[in-house]
Design a protein around this motif. Structure first.
Motif, PDB file in Angstrom:
ATOM      1  N   THR A  46      -3.991  -6.224   5.031  1.00 45.48           N
ATOM      2  CA  THR A  46      -4.720  -6.695   3.852  1.00 45.48           C
ATOM      3  C   THR A  46      -3.789  -7.060   2.704  1.00 45.48           C
ATOM      4  O   THR A  46      -3.955  -8.088   2.061  1.00 45.48           O
ATOM      5  CB  THR A  46      -5.714  -5.622   3.369  1.00 45.48           C
ATOM      6  N   LEU A  47      -2.797  -6.204   2.459  1.00 52.58           N
ATOM      7  CA  LEU A  47      -1.957  -6.353   1.275  1.00 52.58           C
ATOM      8  C   LEU A  47      -0.664  -7.114   1.524  1.00 52.58           C
ATOM      9  O   LEU A  47      -0.092  -7.672   0.584  1.00 52.58           O
ATOM     10  CB  LEU A  47      -1.628  -4.972   0.700  1.00 52.58           C
ATOM     11  N   GLY A  48      -0.165  -7.079   2.752  1.00 52.67           N
ATOM     12  CA  GLY A  48       1.102  -7.742   3.031  1.00 52.67           C
ATOM     13  C   GLY A  48       2.293  -7.068   2.376  1.00 52.67           C
ATOM     14  O   GLY A  48       3.333  -7.679   2.169  1.00 52.67           O
ATOM     15  N   VAL A  49       2.158  -5.803   2.067  1.00 52.78           N
ATOM     16  CA  VAL A  49       3.226  -5.034   1.424  1.00 52.78           C
ATOM     17  C   VAL A  49       4.184  -4.517   2.494  1.00 52.78           C
ATOM     18  O   VAL A  49       3.780  -4.252   3.625  1.00 52.78           O
ATOM     19  CB  VAL A  49       2.619  -3.871   0.599  1.00 52.78           C
ATOM     20  N   ALA A  50       5.454  -4.379   2.130  1.00 48.88           N
ATOM     21  CA  ALA A  50       6.440  -3.825   3.053  1.00 48.88           C
ATOM     22  C   ALA A  50       6.010  -2.416   3.474  1.00 48.88           C
ATOM     23  O   ALA A  50       5.466  -1.653   2.670  1.00 48.88           O
ATOM     24  CB  ALA A  50       7.810  -3.785   2.394  1.00 48.88           C
ATOM     25  N   LYS A  51       6.274  -2.084   4.729  1.00 48.98           N
ATOM     26  CA  LYS A  51       5.830  -0.800   5.267  1.00 48.98           C
ATOM     27  C   LYS A  51       6.412   0.388   4.521  1.00 48.98           C
ATOM     28  O   LYS A  51       5.707   1.385   4.308  1.00 48.98           O
ATOM     29  CB  LYS A  51       6.156  -0.711   6.756  1.00 48.98           C
ATOM     30  N   ASN A  52       7.665   0.300   4.097  1.00 43.77           N
ATOM     31  CA  ASN A  52       8.255   1.428   3.380  1.00 43.77           C
ATOM     32  C   ASN A  52       7.597   1.627   2.013  1.00 43.77           C
ATOM     33  O   ASN A  52       7.376   2.755   1.577  1.00 43.77           O
ATOM     34  CB  ASN A  52       9.775   1.278   3.249  1.00 43.77           C
ATOM     35  N   ILE A  53       7.270   0.538   1.346  1.00 48.85           N
ATOM     36  CA  ILE A  53       6.580   0.618   0.043  1.00 48.85           C
ATOM     37  C   ILE A  53       5.182   1.188   0.243  1.00 48.85           C
ATOM     38  O   ILE A  53       4.741   2.066  -0.495  1.00 48.85           O
ATOM     39  CB  ILE A  53       6.489  -0.779  -0.623  1.00 48.85           C
ATOM     40  N   LEU A  54       4.478   0.680   1.257  1.00 53.15           N
ATOM     41  CA  LEU A  54       3.125   1.156   1.541  1.00 53.15           C
ATOM     42  C   LEU A  54       3.136   2.649   1.850  1.00 53.15           C
ATOM     43  O   LEU A  54       2.316   3.407   1.310  1.00 53.15           O
ATOM     44  CB  LEU A  54       2.525   0.364   2.705  1.00 53.15           C
ATOM     45  N   ALA A  55       4.044   3.084   2.688  1.00 49.14           N
ATOM     46  CA  ALA A  55       4.117   4.502   3.044  1.00 49.14           C
ATOM     47  C   ALA A  55       4.369   5.361   1.803  1.00 49.14           C
ATOM     48  O   ALA A  55       3.733   6.407   1.622  1.00 49.14           O
ATOM     49  CB  ALA A  55       5.210   4.729   4.078  1.00 49.14           C
ATOM     50  N   ALA A  56       5.267   4.906   0.942  1.00 48.34           N
ATOM     51  CA  ALA A  56       5.576   5.664  -0.275  1.00 48.34           C
ATOM     52  C   ALA A  56       4.371   5.730  -1.206  1.00 48.34           C
ATOM     53  O   ALA A  56       4.062   6.794  -1.765  1.00 48.34           O
ATOM     54  CB  ALA A  56       6.770   5.047  -0.992  1.00 48.34           C
ATOM     55  N   ARG A  57       3.687   4.607  -1.384  1.00 49.18           N
ATOM     56  CA  ARG A  57       2.524   4.595  -2.290  1.00 49.18           C
ATOM     57  C   ARG A  57       1.375   5.415  -1.720  1.00 49.18           C
ATOM     58  O   ARG A  57       0.691   6.128  -2.458  1.00 49.18           O
ATOM     59  CB  ARG A  57       2.043   3.163  -2.568  1.00 49.18           C
ATOM     60  N   LEU A  58       1.146   5.340  -0.414  1.00 50.14           N
ATOM     61  CA  LEU A  58       0.096   6.162   0.190  1.00 50.14           C
ATOM     62  C   LEU A  58       0.407   7.645  -0.016  1.00 50.14           C
ATOM     63  O   LEU A  58      -0.475   8.429  -0.382  1.00 50.14           O
ATOM     64  CB  LEU A  58      -0.051   5.839   1.674  1.00 50.14           C
ATOM     65  N   ARG A  59       1.657   8.027   0.184  1.00 46.43           N
ATOM     66  CA  ARG A  59       2.064   9.423  -0.016  1.00 46.43           C
ATOM     67  C   ARG A  59       1.813   9.845  -1.465  1.00 46.43           C
ATOM     68  O   ARG A  59       1.291  10.939  -1.731  1.00 46.43           O
ATOM     69  CB  ARG A  59       3.541   9.574   0.334  1.00 46.43           C
ATOM     70  N   THR A  60       2.162   8.976  -2.408  1.00 41.73           N
ATOM     71  CA  THR A  60       1.955   9.278  -3.827  1.00 41.73           C
ATOM     72  C   THR A  60       0.470   9.439  -4.145  1.00 41.73           C
ATOM     73  O   THR A  60       0.077  10.356  -4.869  1.00 41.73           O
ATOM     74  CB  THR A  60       2.565   8.165  -4.707  1.00 41.73           C
ATOM     75  N   LEU A  61      -0.359   8.552  -3.587  1.00 40.60           N
ATOM     76  CA  LEU A  61      -1.798   8.627  -3.836  1.00 40.60           C
ATOM     77  C   LEU A  61      -2.411   9.872  -3.203  1.00 40.60           C
ATOM     78  O   LEU A  61      -3.328  10.478  -3.764  1.00 40.60           O
ATOM     79  CB  LEU A  61      -2.489   7.357  -3.337  1.00 40.60           C
TER      80      LEU A  61
END
Length: 113
Positions: A46-61
């Motif tokens: 959906t977002l097209g975000v890099a996997k490392n960025i996505l993983a970090a943001r999901l962890r933060t959320l």
């Protein structure tokens, strides 16, 4: 790397809120979750975000109590991210941003579906 300023102790509630959800990827992840995305692969597509960025943001959320991790209904090793009550409370924020964007930052190629 630029060090991020912490705002969690600020007296301003806007500053404290931004400390939790103040980057664009976090808000876009919440929007995607409100729209029904639950799996890492769905957010990525959906977002097209890099996997490392996505993983970090999901962890933060998750750490912030906006999302929680639950086992996937299909079982196995997979899991899903679901909004908590705290995350669901961001629905009005996302709706307000969407409305503001429609009125003040029109899309070049048309509205997002």
């Amino acid at each position: 790397m630029v060090r991020r300023t912490r705002l969690d102790g600020d007296t301003c509630p806007v500053a404290r809120a931004l400390d939790v959800i103040g980057d664009w990827w976090s808000l876009l992840i919440v929007r995607a979750a409100l729209d029904g995305d639950r799996r890492f692969s769905e957010f990525h597509r959906t977002l097209g975000v890099a996997k490392n960025i996505l993983a970090a943001r999901l962890r933060t959320l998750v750490d912030a109590g906006i999302l929680k991790i639950v086992p996937a209904p299909s079982g196995g090793a997979h899991h899903e991210y679901v909004l908590t009550r705290r995350g669901e409370a961001l629905r009005t924020v996302i709706a307000a941003l969407r409305e503001w964007g429609e009125e003040n930052a029109p899309a070049i190629s048309g509205p997002r579906m």
